[in-house]
Design an enzyme around this catalytic site. Structure first.
Site, PDB file in Angstrom:
ATOM      1  N   ARG A   8       0.697  -1.274  -0.136  1.00  0.00           N
ATOM      2  CA  ARG A   8       0.056   0.051  -0.115  1.00  0.00           C
ATOM      3  C   ARG A   8       0.686   1.287  -0.095  1.00  0.00           C
ATOM      4  NH1 ARG A   8      -3.401  -2.584   4.747  1.00  0.00           N
ATOM      5  NH2 ARG A   8      -1.376  -3.640   5.127  1.00  0.00           N
ATOM      6  N   ASN A 164      -7.644  -4.468  17.097  1.00  0.00           N
ATOM      7  CA  ASN A 164      -6.440  -5.153  17.149  1.00  0.00           C
ATOM      8  C   ASN A 164      -5.076  -4.418  16.487  1.00  0.00           C
ATOM      9  OD1 ASN A 164      -4.417  -7.307  17.242  1.00  0.00           O
ATOM     10  ND2 ASN A 164      -4.611  -7.923  15.170  1.00  0.00           N
ATOM     11  N   TYR A 382      42.660  21.727  -4.455  1.00  0.00           N
ATOM     12  CA  TYR A 382      42.543  20.903  -5.316  1.00  0.00           C
ATOM     13  C   TYR A 382      43.180  21.007  -6.766  1.00  0.00           C
ATOM     14  CZ  TYR A 382      40.088  16.656  -7.554  1.00  0.00           C
ATOM     15  OH  TYR A 382      39.784  15.743  -8.367  1.00  0.00           O
ATOM     16  N   ALA A 418      45.591  42.549  -0.529  1.00  0.00           N
ATOM     17  CA  ALA A 418      44.165  42.198  -1.190  1.00  0.00           C
ATOM     18  C   ALA A 418      44.377  41.598  -2.609  1.00  0.00           C
ATOM     19  CB  ALA A 418      43.276  43.226  -1.161  1.00  0.00           C
TER      20      ALA A 418
HETATM   21  C1  UD1 Z   1      -2.397  -6.527  10.726  1.00  0.00           C
HETATM   22  C2  UD1 Z   1      -3.497  -7.433  11.514  1.00  0.00           C
HETATM   23  C3  UD1 Z   1      -4.725  -6.609  11.750  1.00  0.00           C
HETATM   24  C4  UD1 Z   1      -4.179  -5.408  12.799  1.00  0.00           C
HETATM   25  C5  UD1 Z   1      -3.144  -4.629  11.927  1.00  0.00           C
HETATM   26  C6  UD1 Z   1      -2.474  -3.442  13.174  1.00  0.00           C
HETATM   27  C7  UD1 Z   1      -3.141  -9.514  10.648  1.00  0.00           C
HETATM   28  C8  UD1 Z   1      -3.960 -10.348   9.568  1.00  0.00           C
HETATM   29  N1  UD1 Z   1      -3.936  -8.357  10.573  1.00  0.00           N
HETATM   30  O1  UD1 Z   1      -2.931  -5.991   9.542  1.00  0.00           O
HETATM   31  O2  UD1 Z   1      -5.578  -7.193  12.608  1.00  0.00           O
HETATM   32  O3  UD1 Z   1      -5.379  -4.599  13.117  1.00  0.00           O
HETATM   33  O4  UD1 Z   1      -2.180  -5.446  11.483  1.00  0.00           O
HETATM   34  O5  UD1 Z   1      -1.561  -2.645  12.696  1.00  0.00           O
HETATM   35  O6  UD1 Z   1      -2.191  -9.883  10.907  1.00  0.00           O
HETATM   36  N2  UD1 Z   1       4.546  -9.008   7.823  1.00  0.00           N
HETATM   37  C9  UD1 Z   1       5.447 -10.451   7.573  1.00  0.00           C
HETATM   38  N3  UD1 Z   1       5.235 -11.092   6.885  1.00  0.00           N
HETATM   39  C10 UD1 Z   1       4.262 -11.439   6.304  1.00  0.00           C
HETATM   40  C11 UD1 Z   1       3.463 -10.431   6.382  1.00  0.00           C
HETATM   41  C12 UD1 Z   1       3.508  -9.399   7.127  1.00  0.00           C
HETATM   42  O7  UD1 Z   1       6.551 -10.048   8.683  1.00  0.00           O
HETATM   43  O8  UD1 Z   1       4.129 -12.524   5.412  1.00  0.00           O
HETATM   44  C13 UD1 Z   1       4.970  -8.004   8.637  1.00  0.00           C
HETATM   45  C14 UD1 Z   1       4.823  -6.685   8.179  1.00  0.00           C
HETATM   46  O9  UD1 Z   1       5.999  -6.482   7.454  1.00  0.00           O
HETATM   47  C15 UD1 Z   1       4.465  -5.727   9.052  1.00  0.00           C
HETATM   48  C16 UD1 Z   1       3.621  -6.671  10.044  1.00  0.00           C
HETATM   49  O10 UD1 Z   1       3.686  -8.097   9.903  1.00  0.00           O
HETATM   50  O11 UD1 Z   1       5.379  -5.325  10.049  1.00  0.00           O
HETATM   51  C17 UD1 Z   1       2.069  -6.404   9.604  1.00  0.00           C
HETATM   52  O12 UD1 Z   1       1.575  -6.687   8.500  1.00  0.00           O
HETATM   53  P1  UD1 Z   1       0.790  -5.870   7.691  1.00  0.00           P
HETATM   54  O13 UD1 Z   1       0.465  -6.608   6.332  1.00  0.00           O
HETATM   55  O14 UD1 Z   1       0.846  -4.565   7.812  1.00  0.00           O
HETATM   56  O15 UD1 Z   1      -0.748  -6.222   8.483  1.00  0.00           O
HETATM   57  P2  UD1 Z   1      -2.040  -5.211   8.477  1.00  0.00           P
HETATM   58  O16 UD1 Z   1      -2.661  -5.512   7.230  1.00  0.00           O
HETATM   59  O17 UD1 Z   1      -1.578  -3.910   8.843  1.00  0.00           O
HETATM   60 CA    CA Z   2       0.281  -2.968   9.258  1.00  0.00          CA
END
Ligand code: UD1
Ligand code: CA
Length: 456
Positions: A8, A164, A382, A418
């Protein structure tokens, strides 16, 4: 969790390396965790651009787990099974929620242990819960039934304002006994860590939620607009903290001050100033508008007039800079010295009470005390291949528009006339002239006009 791509943000850089408050998102999260546990107990899950993310935070000494491919937050945690097997409990943080504090992490840990939960999530009430997973409680009581991601919410669930945060504590045993049961039957076809709440409930494990006092702490950064909002929040906190420590900041909302910057009491910061990196500013200083100061050390009672640019520079007590001075890396301005309009310095030390007030370039120079550098002086450091040093000893007077061809030494108390081009060392107390003698042709204008009439 720091393995996601951050679709995003529409960026070629991994999400967790985007900066707020002058630091990558993930660096903020690690810094908060480091206040609670040693680096050896921190595991950063990397995946998308793993090498770059790892390199950015390697100096913290944390461990890394590679998640490849990235199949969702649930899958990220599955990848940590081996690393976590010797622990009883684990706190899971989101690499894209940088405002989390060590206090909240510690509170989550204590609450989780006290409640003897299998899973405890940090929740918050948001006026605008858009984009977050909603916390479903049984008969709106304390017991958590499930977390439902926004895309899967019923219209009634979508209206819930308790979200969450993506920050959890788990019993390691309960987590890994059930994590393999996660499914990908959701709009993103990913393993959702959030589904652990319902899974653990079904297996009759207690799931709790700890509501934060400061809802802003858990804000995530999925979009550029959210990044800007977080950045503003961090900067604003920093200004408030400095002001409460005795610093005056006018229009703080226009100033950009990084988290690690220090400023002494009774210093005044005018609108549109940027203080970045490891900059330290003493007491009783005045930093005027539009100055950008990076990784620099400024003593007490220093005045920095408008629009100065400093990078890796040191300025001693009582010195005055600007307007429009540029101090490049390795510049050192001595006590009470003056550096003025359109003066550029690089790897140069200007001694106590010396002055370089106008239109000058000083590069690779060692300049003593009480020296006067006239307007338009240039150190020619330089030769196209090598850089050479210029040494200007105490109390030297360099006349305006002088060209000092390095390597060169001007002895103590010497005078440079100067507009001189100086190519050879000048002994102490001597006067050096390096310019063509002036020729005056009396009556030349009249003679020329007579000659031009004759030829017409
Ligand atoms: C997630 C939560 C959502 C919560 C929100 C809060 C899930 C499914 N949803 O959504 O309920 O309200 O965070 O901010 O978890 N990441 C990995 N590996 C992956 C996918 C993601 O390490 O395969 C890491 C991302 O880099 C990030 C974090 O996990 O730092 C959260 O992932 P992101 O895709 O941002 O989750 P949200 O859609 O924000
Ligand atoms: Ca997130």
């Amino acid at each position: 969790m720091a393995a996601g791509k951050g679709t995003r943000l529409k960026s070629k850089h991994p999400k967790v390396l985007h900066e707020v408050g002058g630091k990558p998102l993930v660096a903020h999260v690690i810094a908060a965790a480091l206040k609670v546990v040693p680096p050896s107990d921190i595991y950063v899950i990397v995946g998308h651009e793993a090498g770059r993310v790892q390199q950015a935070v390697a100096q913290t000494g944390v461990n890394f787990i590679v998640q490849e491919p990235q199949l969702g937050t649930g899958h990220a945690v599955m990848c940590a099974r081996e690393s976590l097997k010797h622990y009883e409990h684990v706190v899971v943080l989101s690499g894209d929620a940088p405002l989390i504090t060590s206090e909240t992490i510690a509170r989550l840990r204590d609450f989780h242990l006290h409640q003897k939960s299998a899973m405890t999530l940090v929740s918050a009430q948001l006026n605008d819960p858009t984009g977050y997973g909603r916390v479903i409680r049984k008969n709106s009581g304390p017991e958590v039934q499930a977390i439902v991601e926004e895309k899967s919410c019923t219209p009634a669930q979508r209206k819930l304002r308790e979200i969450n945060s993506g920050i959890y504590a788990f019993s390691v045993k309960a987590l890994f006994a059930h994590v393999e049961q996660l499914k990908t039957d959701n709009p993103h076809a990913e393993y959702y860590l959030t589904d652990m709440a319902a899974l653990l409930r079904r297996a009759r494990h207690p799931v709790a939620a700890l509501e934060t006092e400061n809802a802003f702490e858990i804000l995530g950064s999925n979009t550029r607009a959210e990044l800007a909002q977080l950045d503003r929040q961090i900067r604003s906190n920093k200004c408030l903290q400095l002001m409460s420590a005795g610093v005056t900041i006018f229009y703080p909302e226009t100033c950009v001050i990084d988290a690690d910057v220090e400023v002494g009491a009774d210093s005044i910061i005018e609108p549109f100033v940027q203080l970045l990196g490891r900059t330290r500013i003493g007491s009783d200083c005045r930093i005027r508008s539009y100055s950008v100061i990076h990784d620099s050390e400024i003593g007490d009672q220093v005045t920095i007039r408008p629009a100065c640019v400093l990078d890796d520079a040191r300025v001693q007590k009582g010195a005055e800079l600007g307007p429009y001075s540029r101090l490049r890396p390795g510049s050192e301005v001595g006590e009470g010295a003056h550096v003025g309009n359109f003066v550029e310095m690089k790897k140069t030390r200007l001694g106590k009470k010396s002055k370089a007030n106008h239109l000058t370039y000083l590069g690779d120079a060692e300049i003593g005390e009480g020296v006067n550098i006239g307007a338009g002086t240039i150190t020619c450091n330089y030769d196209g291949i090598h850089k050479h040093r210029t040494i200007i000893e105490d109390r030297v007077f360099v006349g305006s528009d002088s060209t000092l061809v390095a390597p060169l030494k001007l002895g103590r108390g010497a005078y440079i006339a100067a507009a001189s081009c100086i190519t050879e060392d000048v002994p102490e107390e001597a006067l050096a002239l390096g310019r063509a003698r002036q020729i005056v042709k009396e009556g030349w204008v009249k003679k020329r006009s007579v000659a031009s009439k004759d030829s017409a």
